[in-house]
Design a protein around this motif. Structure first.
Motif, PDB file in Angstrom:
ATOM      1  N   SER A  72      35.759  14.141  38.432  1.00  0.00           N
ATOM      2  CA  SER A  72      35.037  15.420  38.052  1.00  0.00           C
ATOM      3  C   SER A  72      33.761  15.614  38.767  1.00  0.00           C
ATOM      4  N   ILE A  73      33.119  14.743  38.548  1.00  0.00           N
ATOM      5  CA  ILE A  73      31.515  14.646  39.066  1.00  0.00           C
ATOM      6  C   ILE A  73      31.602  15.069  40.486  1.00  0.00           C
ATOM      7  N   ALA A 125      39.086  11.002  47.687  1.00  0.00           N
ATOM      8  CA  ALA A 125      39.694   9.464  47.241  1.00  0.00           C
ATOM      9  C   ALA A 125      39.394   8.913  46.145  1.00  0.00           C
ATOM     10  N   VAL A 126      38.385   9.381  45.169  1.00  0.00           N
ATOM     11  CA  VAL A 126      38.580   9.112  43.824  1.00  0.00           C
ATOM     12  C   VAL A 126      39.610   9.895  43.051  1.00  0.00           C
ATOM     13  N   PHE A 127      39.706  11.191  43.405  1.00  0.00           N
ATOM     14  CA  PHE A 127      40.947  12.070  42.912  1.00  0.00           C
ATOM     15  C   PHE A 127      42.334  11.395  43.053  1.00  0.00           C
ATOM     16  N   GLY A 163      36.604  28.032  41.693  1.00  0.00           N
ATOM     17  CA  GLY A 163      37.739  28.136  40.844  1.00  0.00           C
ATOM     18  C   GLY A 163      38.686  27.026  40.643  1.00  0.00           C
ATOM     19  N   ALA A 164      38.898  26.489  41.840  1.00  0.00           N
ATOM     20  CA  ALA A 164      40.036  25.217  42.005  1.00  0.00           C
ATOM     21  C   ALA A 164      39.213  24.119  41.360  1.00  0.00           C
ATOM     22  N   ALA A 165      37.916  23.802  41.655  1.00  0.00           N
ATOM     23  CA  ALA A 165      37.157  22.868  41.102  1.00  0.00           C
ATOM     24  C   ALA A 165      37.113  22.786  39.354  1.00  0.00           C
ATOM     25  N   VAL A 166      36.920  23.924  38.856  1.00  0.00           N
ATOM     26  CA  VAL A 166      36.878  24.085  37.611  1.00  0.00           C
ATOM     27  C   VAL A 166      38.218  23.812  36.881  1.00  0.00           C
ATOM     28  N   LEU A 167      39.313  24.302  37.456  1.00  0.00           N
ATOM     29  CA  LEU A 167      40.614  24.050  36.934  1.00  0.00           C
ATOM     30  C   LEU A 167      41.107  22.561  37.054  1.00  0.00           C
ATOM     31  N   ALA A 168      40.528  21.906  38.258  1.00  0.00           N
ATOM     32  CA  ALA A 168      40.908  20.661  38.239  1.00  0.00           C
ATOM     33  C   ALA A 168      40.398  19.704  37.229  1.00  0.00           C
ATOM     34  N   VAL A 169      38.983  20.105  37.047  1.00  0.00           N
ATOM     35  CA  VAL A 169      38.173  19.279  35.856  1.00  0.00           C
ATOM     36  C   VAL A 169      38.981  19.538  34.713  1.00  0.00           C
TER      37      VAL A 169
END
Length: 241
Positions: free
Chosen positions: A25-26, A82-84, A202-208
């Motif tokens: 997330s970070i 990579a981390v995701f 938007g995608a980042a917020v939803l991914a978190v």
């Protein structure tokens, strides 16, 4: 494609993937910052050409800023991806022990679905759909297959915004307009870059939110492997999402 989920995976137990999810997330948040930084550098290049014309020093300075931010953006995206994917691989392990249901793709596709051209526009969503379905406490541990369980609106929203950001940012902007030097092209570049940054955010917020959701599902569901739950429920229907 057949899955290994129908076999009893005795080589591993459940594990909380919250720390890995927080790390992902970070880094995803960092990708958002670099997306807007890239949009700013495109605007700066446009303003430089519009204000100073063909001044080589000013143009070189703008190119240096753009190139430097491009490298930083690429590194941030690589680290976040990579981390995701590591996090996704691990929660898939948990999902396979929660529920014996057949996933649409073998575990190797947790990585491969992002790398294979064309199919990477929809395979990752289906991988995540199956993980969410298997992790949900409402899903019977003996469900034979997961693809019949409806996907969630959260996954749909995340994936649509990600694909739009990917197309506008990487395919259109970096492919068609790479090396643009005319003022009109640079103006178009600024617009596309801003659209990409908006959808990437938007995608980042939803991914978190999605990471937190899967963590919550896997934390709430009892850590009991499907083979220890008992016999399948007759007449079971997948729960509505």
């Amino acid at each position: 494609m057949p899955s290994q989920a129908s076999q009893v995976p005795l080589d591993r137990w459940f594990s909380s993937e919250r720390p890995m999810g927080v790390s992902a997330s970070i880094l995803i948040g960092l990708v958002t910052v670099t997306a807007w930084a890239t949009a700013w550098s495109d605007w700066y290049s446009y303003r430089t050409l519009k204000t100073y014309g063909a001044d080589p020093d000013k143009l070189d300075e703008a190119d240096l800023i753009s190139g430097s931010l491009g490298i930083i953006s690429a590194l941030a995206l690589f680290a976040a991806a990579a981390v995701f994917i590591i996090w996704l691989w691990r929660v898939r392990w948990n999902a396979e022990m929660f529920c014996r249901g057949q996933h649409r793709f073998t575990r190797g596709w947790v990585l491969g679905c992002w790398l294979v051209p064309v199919v990477n526009l929809w395979y990752p969503k289906q991988v995540v759909d199956d993980i969410v379905a298997a992790s949900d406490p409402r899903t019977d541990p003996h469900t034979p297959t997961l693809k019949e369980i409806p996907g969630t609106q959260l996954v749909w929203a995340w994936w649509i915004t990600w694909v739009i950001g990917l197309v506008t940012g990487n395919i259109v902007q970096r492919g068609v307009l790479a090396g643009a030097s005319q003022l009109g092209d640079l103006r178009t570049n600024v617009i596309l870059s801003s659209v990409s940054a908006l959808f990437t955010t938007g995608a980042a917020v939803l991914a978190v939110i999605l990471i937190q959701r899967i963590d919550e599902l896997q934390s709430v569901r009892p850590w009991v492997p499907w083979w220890a739950v008992g016999t399948p429920h007759n007449g079971y229907q997948p729960p509505a999402r």
